[in-house]
Write a protein that holds these residues in place. Sequence first.
Motif, PDB file in Angstrom:
ATOM      1  N   SER A  76      23.429  45.541  34.123  1.00 29.71           N
ATOM      2  CA  SER A  76      23.936  46.693  34.813  1.00 29.71           C
ATOM      3  C   SER A  76      22.985  47.895  34.405  1.00 29.71           C
ATOM      4  O   SER A  76      22.669  48.806  35.387  1.00 29.71           O
ATOM      5  N   GLN A  77      22.167  48.051  33.270  1.00 30.02           N
ATOM      6  CA  GLN A  77      21.261  49.077  33.052  1.00 30.02           C
ATOM      7  C   GLN A  77      19.814  49.001  33.767  1.00 30.02           C
ATOM      8  O   GLN A  77      19.530  49.783  34.569  1.00 30.02           O
ATOM      9  N   GLN A  78      19.667  47.618  34.153  1.00 30.11           N
ATOM     10  CA  GLN A  78      18.545  47.341  34.753  1.00 30.11           C
ATOM     11  C   GLN A  78      18.651  47.776  36.282  1.00 30.11           C
ATOM     12  O   GLN A  78      17.883  48.440  37.143  1.00 30.11           O
ATOM     13  N   ALA A  79      19.959  47.731  37.040  1.00 33.78           N
ATOM     14  CA  ALA A  79      20.227  47.887  38.227  1.00 33.78           C
ATOM     15  C   ALA A  79      20.364  49.409  38.207  1.00 33.78           C
ATOM     16  O   ALA A  79      19.941  50.072  39.513  1.00 33.78           O
ATOM     17  N   ARG A  80      20.861  49.977  37.438  1.00 40.76           N
ATOM     18  CA  ARG A  80      20.779  51.535  37.188  1.00 40.76           C
ATOM     19  C   ARG A  80      19.344  52.133  37.222  1.00 40.76           C
ATOM     20  O   ARG A  80      19.259  52.915  38.002  1.00 40.76           O
ATOM     21  N   ALA A  81      18.679  51.405  36.561  1.00 41.05           N
ATOM     22  CA  ALA A  81      17.216  52.031  36.415  1.00 41.05           C
ATOM     23  C   ALA A  81      16.426  51.730  37.952  1.00 41.05           C
ATOM     24  O   ALA A  81      16.005  52.523  38.167  1.00 41.05           O
ATOM     25  N   GLN A  82      16.737  50.544  38.491  1.00 41.27           N
ATOM     26  CA  GLN A  82      16.055  50.189  39.609  1.00 41.27           C
ATOM     27  C   GLN A  82      16.702  51.272  40.767  1.00 41.27           C
ATOM     28  O   GLN A  82      15.537  51.896  41.657  1.00 41.27           O
TER      29      GLN A  82
END
Length: 219
Positions: A76-82
Motif C-alpha cells: 500500500s505504501q509503495q502504491a501511494r508513493a507511485q
Amino acid sequence: MTSPDPRPTLQIDIVSDVVCPWCIVGFLQLDQALTREGVQARLRWHPFELNPAMGPEGQNLREHIIEKYGTTVEQSQQARAQLTALGADLGFAFNFTDESRIVNTFAAHQLLDWAEEQGRQHPLKLALFTAYFTDQRDVSDTEVLVDAARAVGLDGDAARAALASGAHAGPVRQKQQFWTSHGISGVPAMVFGGKYLLTGAQGPDTYAQVLRRCLSEAA
C-alpha cells in the motif's frame, strides 16, 4: 489567412469514479496526448462506483485496500508513493495520509449527472478529484459537493436541491447498468469515437496512438 482545421472533434467517453486515483492519472495522461496531438475532443464522464455498498461512515482507505485486494501495508505504501510521483509529474497532488478514507460516491455521481445538464460536468469532475485526493475532503458529504459545485460556477442552492430531490438517482443507476452490461468492470475505461476501448491509465503515448488512429479513420 490560415484555413480552418478540418479535423473533427473526437468524442471520448470516460467511465470512472471520483475516488479512483488511476482515473485522474489516466485523464491527465489523455489530456497530455490531446495537447500534444492538437486534437479537439468532447469529453463525457460516466458513472461507476468502485464500492457501491460502502456505508455512509466510509472506511479507512488503507484498511479498505488491504481488505479488498489482499495487499500488505508495504504494498500500500509503495502504491501511494507511485501514485504521488505520477501525480506530481502530471501536475496533480495526491495527499494521502494515515487518516485517508474511502467513501460512498453515489451522491457525487448524481451531482455530476445534474452538472452535465448545466454544461459544467467536466470542471466539476476535476474539482471532485481535487477535493478528494488533494484536499482530503469527504465527497459523500452534501456540503462538500455543494462547495465543489460553487467552485466551478454552479449555483450552490440549485446543486443542493438537485441532490435532495433524488431526481438523478434513477438516471445514474441506468447509466451504470449500461456500462456494466457492456463489459466495463474496472475504471478508468475510455471509449474513443464510440469504437476503441482502453482500460486503465495507459499513458500519453498509447492515448496519442489511438487519437491518431481515430482521426485518420475519420479523414
